[in-house]
Structures are given as C-alpha cells and as structure tokens.
Design an enzyme around this catalytic site. Structure first.
Site, PDB file in Angstrom:
ATOM      1  CG  HIS A  72      -2.075   0.914   1.135  1.00 61.89           C
ATOM      2  ND1 HIS A  72      -1.950   2.286   1.181  1.00 61.89           N
ATOM      3  CD2 HIS A  72      -3.407   0.669   0.984  1.00 61.89           C
ATOM      4  CE1 HIS A  72      -3.148   2.841   1.066  1.00 61.89           C
ATOM      5  NE2 HIS A  72      -4.053   1.875   0.944  1.00 61.89           N
ATOM      6  CB  THR A  93      -9.767   7.755   3.784  1.00 58.34           C
ATOM      7  OG1 THR A  93      -9.778   6.617   2.920  1.00 58.34           O
ATOM      8  CG2 THR A  93     -10.139   8.980   2.980  1.00 58.34           C
ATOM      9  CG  HIS A 120     -14.089  25.970 -49.133  1.00 61.44           C
ATOM     10  ND1 HIS A 120     -14.862  25.186 -48.324  1.00 61.44           N
ATOM     11  CD2 HIS A 120     -14.632  27.223 -49.081  1.00 61.44           C
ATOM     12  CE1 HIS A 120     -15.852  25.915 -47.812  1.00 61.44           C
ATOM     13  NE2 HIS A 120     -15.719  27.151 -48.246  1.00 61.44           N
ATOM     14  CB  SER A 159      15.390  12.500 -47.277  1.00 58.87           C
ATOM     15  OG  SER A 159      15.242  11.256 -47.956  1.00 58.87           O
ATOM     16  CG  ASN A 209       8.200  15.187 -32.399  1.00 58.84           C
ATOM     17  OD1 ASN A 209       7.668  15.696 -31.415  1.00 58.84           O
ATOM     18  ND2 ASN A 209       9.025  14.154 -32.307  1.00 58.84           N
ATOM     19  NE  ARG A 258      -1.246   3.537  -9.408  1.00 56.16           N
ATOM     20  CZ  ARG A 258      -0.589   3.737  -8.262  1.00 56.16           C
ATOM     21  NH1 ARG A 258       0.565   4.397  -8.296  1.00 56.16           N
ATOM     22  NH2 ARG A 258      -1.050   3.281  -7.116  1.00 56.16           N
TER      23      ARG A 258
END
Length: 463
Positions: free
Chosen positions: A89, A119, A168, A292, A306, A341
């Site tokens: 725990h 708690t 457009h 490249s 990215n 988490r």
C-alpha cells in the site's frame, strides 16, 4: 544494460531530456514527496488545533518536519520501496516513513496523530492536486508561453506581408501571414487564461466525506474549520462536500481545457506544414542535420510533424482522464486511482510537442518572393472587390449597372485572369472616377483590408 532494463516509453527514453522537469512533480517519487508534505502539514494542523490534547509544535519542530519534505531524496525513495514491499500500500508506506522520522526527530509524542482520521484519498487527492498544479505552472506554462511568445513575435514581424488566402483550399481574398498567425496567438491567449483560471480543489473529510471518525474521536473540535484551514493552507480551494473522493471536477475541467489547447496547437502545426509545402514559409537548414536518408536536398518539417503526433497522444491520454474522472461508483471505486497514474504521460507528450513547436517556429522564415508570385498568379481574387465596389456604387445611385456579381462571375469563375484583362474589364464598367481609380490601383498584394492593423489586438492580450 539488458534490453529489459531499457525505457518502455519514449518519454523516459528518447525524450527524457525534455520531460525530465515533469518528473519532479508527476513521477511516483514526486507524488510520494507530495504525500509526505500532506501528512506533515496535517500533523501540524492537528497539533495547532489541540486535537487529542496535543500541544502546538514549536517553530523549530515545525521547521524540522517540513524539512523532511524539502530533503526528500534517494534515501526516502528507497525506504518507501522497502515499506511498500511489506504493506502493499503506497500511502501506508508514506505513513510508516513519517512515523520513523518522528522518532528520529524526537517527536514520538505525536506519532498516533500521523494519518489521524485520514483515508488514503485524503492524502492522494491533495498530493495529486499539488503535483498537477506545480507541473502546470512551473513546467507546462513556461513551455506553452515559449511557443506563444514566438507566435506573437512572428505575427507582428509579418503583419504586413501579403499572402493569398485559401478557403476550402482554393485561392481566396488575400490576407497577411502575420494576421493568420495572430489568429492562432489570439486563440491561445484566451485559452491560456481559461487553463489558469481552473480552481484546484482539495478535501480532508474522511472515509465517506462526513468527518465521522474525526467527530467520534474528538467531538469538541470544529472539524470543518480545521479542514478548510488545512486545505487552503496548501494553496488549494477547499471542497466542503464530497464522498470518499474529491470529485475530480477540477481535473475534468483542466484536462478538457488542455485538450482544447492541444487542438489549436495541432491546427497551427497543420497550417504551418501546408505553408511550408506551398513555399510560403521556408525552413532554415540546421547544420549537420539530414532531411532524408536518400534525398539530400530535403529539409523536412519534422518539428511540426513530431508536435502533431505528440499533441494527439497527449489529447488521447488527457481526454481519457477527462472522461473517466467525472464518474465514481457510489462513494468510491479505484478506477480513478489507476487512471491518474497516467497524468504525467498526458503532460509529457504535451511538453514534447511544445518543445518541438518552439524549435520549429525558430527554424522557419517567410518567403515574400514566393508569396508575391502566388498573388500575381491569382488576379481573379480581385473579383470580390470589383463586384462589391459596383454594388456600393449602384446603391449610392452612381452607376446604372445591374447584377455585378454575375458580371464578375462570368469573367473569373474557374479560370485564370491576367492583370491586363482585369484592368480592361474595370475600365469598361459604368463607374464614377473615384471608384474607377480605387479599383485600377488595387492588386492582390494590396487587397488585404485591415489585416495588418488587426495584429495589434495581440498587444492588449488579444481582447
């Protein structure tokens, strides 16, 4: 190092240099330090309130307790791992660590007030609130502001650089590159304010949110007042009405606003990518970099690609948090615990995206020659100006022409028109000399209305 010891996520591998500042807050260790802070401050709050006959701690004793948090490091992380191996725990491990440190500090007399009437969720909701608030303001915000600052700078620098608009995807009424970037900056300025306005809430009211254990153990204490002082003393907003969990609505609001920011930044990435593809923006080659593996000439827009990918990943995680945290079965379930988490994962991908966006904006410049050439190739975009001027002249009783829209449509729709042909068309119109002169002097590059002036709205924060 064996492959099994390698990072599974690029956030802790390839991108570690970028995401490292988040680990200070949103890692497991960062959360445990915040948990320890909450437990320490609760001890101080309880002794200040005289709970169970405790006397208030001296200033030196309080400083020694708070020093446990500021000195939290490798030794404490290792010790918590050993405790948790037994307790199974994580919050109980923090409690035991603090009890051990109380002995070291000579404060055994208040050991039984450690985690008193708490708690686990009393600790966790406050620790998560503190870590998220700190990560947002000390890590995410500076990275976001770096992007926003560069965007505003370029919007102002290029405010007067004319550019063919493409509604457009088709040639449309010209604008300026600066004004188009200013639109993004304005959107982000507004959203920044919304992100920072989210109230970060916390609670400390026990297993069902009713102070039941508190009241039966110390009935004479004003527990609501103690709880309020404690939570607000942490720099959070007190939530007076909860179940066992703090209801997470502030997190839902925050992650929703962050995904909105991500969406606008993603839109910025795709537009800049298209401007690069059209030659409106040129990328500045970085010495030694390869675009490249086979085509030596290429300078690829990898920073923006990215950023796109990482914004999508961030939005996926934060969007899941937003949808999941809004619900809790009855008074408690652990869905939220597992989900939270991954808060650092959502922030981590956003931080990688912001880092790449800032670098990408540093590596582009406007190409006014390409912009001018595209404007010159699309004289027909002046058709809107012509038919609108004619309409104004008809309305003012200065022209006998009819159906100016249809006249211009017949000349321009779906076809290229040269500057000479357009000038000839204008000369043949029944217009007053002033209107004729305005249209004769107009070019696609000068047909930008108030675009340059509109960028000035960024000077007052976009209001």
């Amino acid at each position: 190092m064996p492959l099994s010891d390698q990072p599974l996520s690029p956030l802790d591998g390839r991108y570690r240099r970028i995401t490292e500042p988040l680990a200070e807050h949103l890692s497991e260790a960062g959360l445990n330090r915040a948990r320890l802070r909450v437990e320490v401050e609760w001890l101080i709050a309880l002794t200040d309130a005289g709970v169970a006959g405790a006397s208030a701690l001296t200033a030196d004793e309080q400083a020694a307790l708070r020093g446990l948090v500021t000195d939290f490091g490798d030794a404490e992380i290792a010790e918590l791992t050993r405790y948790e191996a037994v307790t199974r725990h994580d919050v109980k491990a923090v409690e035991y660590l603090l009890r051990d440190r109380l002995t070291t500090l000579g404060l055994d007399r208040i050991a039984e007030l450690t985690h008193f009437a708490f708690t686990s969720e009393d600790v966790n909701n406050l620790a998560i609130a503190l870590t998220v608030q700190d990560a947002l303001r000390t890590v995410w915000l500076p990275a976001f502001d770096a992007v926003l600052g560069r965007l505003v700078e370029k919007a102002r620098a290029w405010a007067a650089v004319p550019m063919l608009a493409r509604t457009h995807g088709q040639p449309a009424t010209p604008t300026t590159m600066g004004k188009e970037l200013a639109v993004f900056a304005h959107r982000l300025q507004r959203l920044r304010a919304g992100v920072l306005s989210v109230e970060v809430l916390g609670k400390s009211n026990g297993a069902s949110g009713d102070y039941a254990a508190h009241v039966v153990a110390a009935p004479d204490v004003d527990w609501e007042a103690v709880s309020r002082r404690f939570v607000t003393g942490l720099g959070l907003t007190w939530n007076p009405l909860t179940t066992q969990i703090e209801s997470h609505d502030w997190q839902v609001e925050l992650y929703g606003r962050l995904t909105h920011v991500n969406g606008v930044l993603h839109n910025l990435c795709t537009d800049v990518w298209l401007y690069i593809a059209d030659g409106y923006l040129r990328q500045l080659p970085v010495a030694g970099a390869t675009g490249s593996s086979t085509m030596p000439h290429k300078v690829n827009p990898i920073r923006f690609e990215n950023a796109e990918a990482n914004l999508e990943l961030s939005t996926g995680v934060l969007g899941t948090l937003e949808r999941t945290l809004v619900t809790s079965r009855l008074q408690r379930d652990l869905t939220d615990s597992s989900t939270q988490r991954n808060i650092g994962v959502g922030f981590g991908h956003a931080l990688v995206a912001l880092s790449n966006l800032a670098a990408g904006l540093d590596e582009v410049d406007v190409d006014p020659v390409a912009l001018q050439a595209d404007l010159d190739r699309n004289q027909e975009v002046l058709g809107e100006a012509i038919q609108t001027v004619v309409r104004a002249e008809i309305a003012a009783g200065r022209s006998c022409l009819t159906n100016p829209y249809e006249l211009v449509k017949e000349l321009t729709r779906g076809r290229r028109v040269t500057a000479e042909r357009l000038a000839e068309f204008v000369r043949g119109l029944d217009l007053e000399p002033g209107a004729q002169e305005r249209l004769a002097a107009l070019t696609p590059a000068t047909y930008t209305g108030l675009a340059e002036r509109l960028v000035a709205h960024l000077d007052d924060g976009g209001r």
